[in-house]
Design a protein around this motif. Structure first.
Motif, PDB file in Angstrom:
ATOM      1  N   ILE A   8       0.834  -1.197   0.000  1.00 35.31           N
ATOM      2  CA  ILE A   8       0.000   0.000   0.000  1.00 35.31           C
ATOM      3  C   ILE A   8       0.869   1.248   0.000  1.00 35.31           C
ATOM      4  CG2 ILE A   8      -1.599   1.342   1.417  1.00 35.31           C
ATOM      5  CD1 ILE A   8      -2.946  -0.844  -0.155  1.00 35.31           C
ATOM      6  N   GLN A   9       1.988   1.201   0.719  1.00 38.35           N
ATOM      7  CA  GLN A   9       2.930   2.321   0.698  1.00 38.35           C
ATOM      8  C   GLN A   9       3.439   2.566  -0.717  1.00 38.35           C
ATOM      9  OE1 GLN A   9       2.339   4.058   3.357  1.00 38.35           O
ATOM     10  NE2 GLN A   9       4.456   4.314   3.979  1.00 38.35           N
ATOM     11  N   TYR A  10       3.812   1.495  -1.403  1.00 42.37           N
ATOM     12  CA  TYR A  10       4.285   1.628  -2.780  1.00 42.37           C
ATOM     13  C   TYR A  10       3.199   2.252  -3.658  1.00 42.37           C
ATOM     14  CZ  TYR A  10       8.103  -1.640  -1.627  1.00 42.37           C
ATOM     15  OH  TYR A  10       9.197  -2.247  -1.071  1.00 42.37           O
ATOM     16  N   LEU A  11       1.983   1.763  -3.495  1.00 45.21           N
ATOM     17  CA  LEU A  11       0.887   2.233  -4.341  1.00 45.21           C
ATOM     18  C   LEU A  11       0.575   3.703  -4.072  1.00 45.21           C
ATOM     19  CD1 LEU A  11      -1.059   1.345  -6.524  1.00 45.21           C
ATOM     20  CD2 LEU A  11      -2.673   0.651  -4.753  1.00 45.21           C
ATOM     21  N   ARG A  12       0.722   4.135  -2.815  1.00 42.96           N
ATOM     22  CA  ARG A  12       0.527   5.557  -2.506  1.00 42.96           C
ATOM     23  C   ARG A  12       1.531   6.416  -3.256  1.00 42.96           C
ATOM     24  NH1 ARG A  12       1.787   6.382   3.059  1.00 42.96           N
ATOM     25  NH2 ARG A  12       1.043   8.507   2.797  1.00 42.96           N
ATOM     26  N   GLY A  13       2.770   5.958  -3.308  1.00 43.05           N
ATOM     27  CA  GLY A  13       3.788   6.700  -4.039  1.00 43.05           C
ATOM     28  C   GLY A  13       3.491   6.755  -5.528  1.00 43.05           C
ATOM     29  N   ILE A  14       3.041   5.644  -6.075  1.00 39.42           N
ATOM     30  CA  ILE A  14       2.692   5.610  -7.497  1.00 39.42           C
ATOM     31  C   ILE A  14       1.521   6.539  -7.785  1.00 39.42           C
ATOM     32  CG2 ILE A  14       1.771   4.127  -9.322  1.00 39.42           C
ATOM     33  CD1 ILE A  14       3.404   1.832  -8.022  1.00 39.42           C
ATOM     34  N   PHE A  42      -7.537   9.761 -11.529  1.00 43.50           N
ATOM     35  CA  PHE A  42      -7.516   8.349 -11.160  1.00 43.50           C
ATOM     36  C   PHE A  42      -6.580   8.107  -9.983  1.00 43.50           C
ATOM     37  CE2 PHE A  42      -6.104   3.904 -11.652  1.00 43.50           C
ATOM     38  CZ  PHE A  42      -7.342   3.285 -11.547  1.00 43.50           C
ATOM     39  N   GLY A  43      -5.457   8.826  -9.949  1.00 40.12           N
ATOM     40  CA  GLY A  43      -4.560   8.699  -8.816  1.00 40.12           C
ATOM     41  C   GLY A  43      -5.233   9.076  -7.512  1.00 40.12           C
ATOM     42  N   VAL A  44      -6.071  10.122  -7.542  1.00 36.59           N
ATOM     43  CA  VAL A  44      -6.798  10.537  -6.335  1.00 36.59           C
ATOM     44  C   VAL A  44      -7.804   9.466  -5.929  1.00 36.59           C
ATOM     45  CG1 VAL A  44      -8.380  12.238  -5.367  1.00 36.59           C
ATOM     46  CG2 VAL A  44      -6.465  12.988  -6.783  1.00 36.59           C
ATOM     47  N   LYS A  45      -8.445   8.831  -6.891  1.00 34.09           N
ATOM     48  CA  LYS A  45      -9.396   7.768  -6.554  1.00 34.09           C
ATOM     49  C   LYS A  45      -8.680   6.596  -5.882  1.00 34.09           C
ATOM     50  CE  LYS A  45     -12.269   9.236 -10.410  1.00 34.09           C
ATOM     51  NZ  LYS A  45     -13.149  10.074  -9.596  1.00 34.09           N
ATOM     52  N   LEU A  46      -7.448   6.317  -6.328  1.00 33.83           N
ATOM     53  CA  LEU A  46      -6.646   5.303  -5.637  1.00 33.83           C
ATOM     54  C   LEU A  46      -6.409   5.720  -4.195  1.00 33.83           C
ATOM     55  CD1 LEU A  46      -3.940   4.367  -8.311  1.00 33.83           C
ATOM     56  CD2 LEU A  46      -5.811   2.918  -7.507  1.00 33.83           C
ATOM     57  N   GLY A 198     -12.545   0.629  -0.024  1.00 35.11           N
ATOM     58  CA  GLY A 198     -11.277   0.402   0.670  1.00 35.11           C
ATOM     59  C   GLY A 198     -11.471  -0.290   2.004  1.00 35.11           C
ATOM     60  N   ALA A 199     -12.483   0.134   2.753  1.00 40.91           N
ATOM     61  CA  ALA A 199     -12.772  -0.514   4.035  1.00 40.91           C
ATOM     62  C   ALA A 199     -13.155  -1.981   3.823  1.00 40.91           C
ATOM     63  CB  ALA A 199     -13.894   0.237   4.755  1.00 40.91           C
ATOM     64  N   SER A 200     -13.899  -2.252   2.765  1.00 42.64           N
ATOM     65  CA  SER A 200     -14.294  -3.640   2.458  1.00 42.64           C
ATOM     66  C   SER A 200     -13.067  -4.488   2.121  1.00 42.64           C
ATOM     67  CB  SER A 200     -15.290  -3.654   1.294  1.00 42.64           C
ATOM     68  OG  SER A 200     -16.450  -2.903   1.605  1.00 42.64           O
ATOM     69  N   LEU A 201     -12.109  -3.901   1.394  1.00 46.74           N
ATOM     70  CA  LEU A 201     -10.871  -4.627   1.099  1.00 46.74           C
ATOM     71  C   LEU A 201     -10.105  -4.949   2.375  1.00 46.74           C
ATOM     72  CD1 LEU A 201      -9.460  -2.801  -2.076  1.00 46.74           C
ATOM     73  CD2 LEU A 201     -10.617  -5.021  -1.959  1.00 46.74           C
ATOM     74  N   THR A 249      -9.762  -2.774  -7.828  1.00 50.77           N
ATOM     75  CA  THR A 249      -9.033  -3.992  -8.203  1.00 50.77           C
ATOM     76  C   THR A 249      -7.525  -3.774  -8.146  1.00 50.77           C
ATOM     77  OG1 THR A 249      -9.340  -3.398 -10.541  1.00 50.77           O
ATOM     78  CG2 THR A 249     -10.864  -5.000  -9.602  1.00 50.77           C
ATOM     79  N   ILE A 250      -7.066  -2.567  -8.457  1.00 51.50           N
ATOM     80  CA  ILE A 250      -5.627  -2.283  -8.356  1.00 51.50           C
ATOM     81  C   ILE A 250      -5.176  -2.342  -6.897  1.00 51.50           C
ATOM     82  CG2 ILE A 250      -3.904  -0.448  -8.563  1.00 51.50           C
ATOM     83  CD1 ILE A 250      -5.208   0.311 -11.211  1.00 51.50           C
ATOM     84  N   VAL A 251      -5.932  -1.724  -6.001  1.00 47.85           N
ATOM     85  CA  VAL A 251      -5.577  -1.774  -4.579  1.00 47.85           C
ATOM     86  C   VAL A 251      -5.650  -3.213  -4.076  1.00 47.85           C
ATOM     87  CG1 VAL A 251      -6.179  -0.990  -2.257  1.00 47.85           C
ATOM     88  CG2 VAL A 251      -6.334   0.598  -4.185  1.00 47.85           C
ATOM     89  N   ALA A 252      -6.685  -3.948  -4.494  1.00 45.64           N
ATOM     90  CA  ALA A 252      -6.805  -5.354  -4.091  1.00 45.64           C
ATOM     91  C   ALA A 252      -5.623  -6.167  -4.607  1.00 45.64           C
ATOM     92  CB  ALA A 252      -8.118  -5.935  -4.614  1.00 45.64           C
ATOM     93  N   GLY A 253      -5.205  -5.890  -5.837  1.00 47.02           N
ATOM     94  CA  GLY A 253      -4.054  -6.599  -6.391  1.00 47.02           C
ATOM     95  C   GLY A 253      -2.785  -6.321  -5.613  1.00 47.02           C
ATOM     96  N   ALA A 254      -2.593  -5.059  -5.222  1.00 45.90           N
ATOM     97  CA  ALA A 254      -1.418  -4.707  -4.420  1.00 45.90           C
ATOM     98  C   ALA A 254      -1.436  -5.452  -3.089  1.00 45.90           C
ATOM     99  CB  ALA A 254      -1.378  -3.197  -4.195  1.00 45.90           C
ATOM    100  N   LEU A 255      -2.606  -5.527  -2.471  1.00 49.98           N
ATOM    101  CA  LEU A 255      -2.719  -6.236  -1.192  1.00 49.98           C
ATOM    102  C   LEU A 255      -2.400  -7.722  -1.356  1.00 49.98           C
ATOM    103  CD1 LEU A 255      -5.983  -4.567   0.146  1.00 49.98           C
ATOM    104  CD2 LEU A 255      -3.698  -4.334   1.127  1.00 49.98           C
ATOM    105  N   ALA A 256      -2.873  -8.320  -2.441  1.00 50.34           N
ATOM    106  CA  ALA A 256      -2.623  -9.741  -2.670  1.00 50.34           C
ATOM    107  C   ALA A 256      -1.142 -10.026  -2.920  1.00 50.34           C
ATOM    108  CB  ALA A 256      -3.461 -10.231  -3.850  1.00 50.34           C
TER     109      ALA A 256
END
Length: 349
Positions: A8-14, A42-46, A198-201, A249-256
């Motif tokens: 999640i840290q990586y994804l925040r930077g991206i 889209f970055g803000v939605k992430l 996000g909370a559901s993830l 799905t991108i956030v879920a993928g990062a978590l997986a």
């Protein structure tokens, strides 16, 4: 304290770099053939999905009170934002010719400091404070306000149900009423659902349902392709955005992929992720400086190679500048007068 989720840290930077690139490719860069990028929104939605995940993940098994939760979020978000907002207001008043779309009035300054959604003075139809990236903080602060009250509910099942029904009701109200008021338009916007996703993830992740590298790659590919291949103006894109398919799905993928990421950590991505809030708030200032430098050196219109050099230099400057601000300003502010340095600095903005 919860173990930090490195992916999640990586994804925040991206996501922060996506916002930077979006503003680099705006018409003000004078590189018109690269304008109209949709990366920034889209970055803000992430960020919204990530925020929903983090708030649930860090509080699900804690006994933190609403007041303590709000105090920690204010300490994490407000000081740095107020500093950059004050700098922008001061600079715009002193050097108005250097700012394309910044007009200061007592009303928009007050509302900007207090996180009250309002229409931009210059850009018609845009709901944003004087420091335009702060528009997302209006959503964040509303989410924190609501989520703080939900912490009074002991049952996590009831908590997520109330959050879901509440935000869904607000969004449906927005569709039904189509409010023209800036405050009502913001607080009934479908983007509120991104926090719910996000909370559901977080619930799925804590249950062990998102721990497969194969699933992670599949989800990341689905999210990226659905964002890149669906035309932004199409009805399918609007449905995608409403349901948060690509971002979720991108956030879920990062978590997986978290277990795989931990086995091969990246100091660069980790540092950019830690500094993502500083990068997000400061990048417009740094990009404006690089733009003025580019004008002085007559780089614009000199050829694609010079454009590439300028864009690479601007992105590097924004990221490195944001990292410096993180260490020199954001981190000291987070610990100032708290005695909770470690906790605050491990909570994403």
């Amino acid at each position: 304290m919860k173990k930090e989720v490195i992916a999640i840290q990586y994804l925040r930077g991206i996501a922060a770099m996506m916002v930077v690139v979006h503003h680099m490719l705006s018409p003000t860069t004078r590189i018109d053939y690269l304008s109209n990028s949709n990366l920034g929104p889209f970055g803000v939605k992430l960020f919204f999905v990530i925020s929903g995940f983090i708030m649930w993940y860090t509080t699900a098994n804690s006994n933190i009170s609403p007041v303590a939760f709000w105090r920690r979020r204010i300490a994490r978000i407000v000081p740095l934002y107020w500093i950059f907002l004050a700098i922008l207001i001061g600079a715009a008043l002193r050097f108005p010719n250097l700012f394309h779309t910044t007009v200061i009035t007592p009303e928009n300054a007050t509302k900007s400091f207090l996180f009250i959604p309002h229409f931009h003075v210059v850009q018609t139809g845009l709901i944003a404070p004087i420091l335009i990236p702060g528009w997302s903080l209006n959503y964040e602060m509303f989410f924190y306000f609501v989520f703080g009250f939900l912490l009074l509910i002991g049952s996590r099942i009831v908590r997520i149900t109330v959050l879901g029904l509440g935000f869904l009701a607000l969004v449906l109200l927005g569709f039904a009423v189509q409010p023209a008021d800036a405050v009502l338009s913001t607080y009934t916007n479908p983007d509120l659902l991104k926090f719910l996703y996000g909370a559901s993830l977080a619930i799925l992740y804590q249950a062990g349902a998102l721990r497969s590298p194969v699933l992670g790659v599949a989800l990341l590919a689905t999210g990226v392709l659905s964002f890149l291949l669906v035309p932004a103006s199409s009805e399918l894109a609007r449905i995608n955005d409403l349901l948060g398919i690509s971002a979720t799905t991108i956030v879920a993928g990062a978590l997986a992929l978290e277990d795989a990421v931990r086995r091969a950590p990246s100091l660069i991505l980790r540092t950019i992720g830690d500094a993502s809030y500083s990068i997000y708030l400061s990048h417009l200032f740094i990009l404006r400086v690089t733009e003025l430098l580019g004008e002085h050196l007559s780089l614009f219109g000199s050829g694609r190679m010079w454009d590439a050099i300028y864009l690479a230099g601007a992105l590097t400057s924004a990221v490195v500048g944001g990292i410096c601000i993180h260490y020199l300003l954001e981190r000291p502010l987070a610990s100032l007068g708290t005695g909770r340095r470690r906790i605050l600095l491990n909570e994403p903005a």
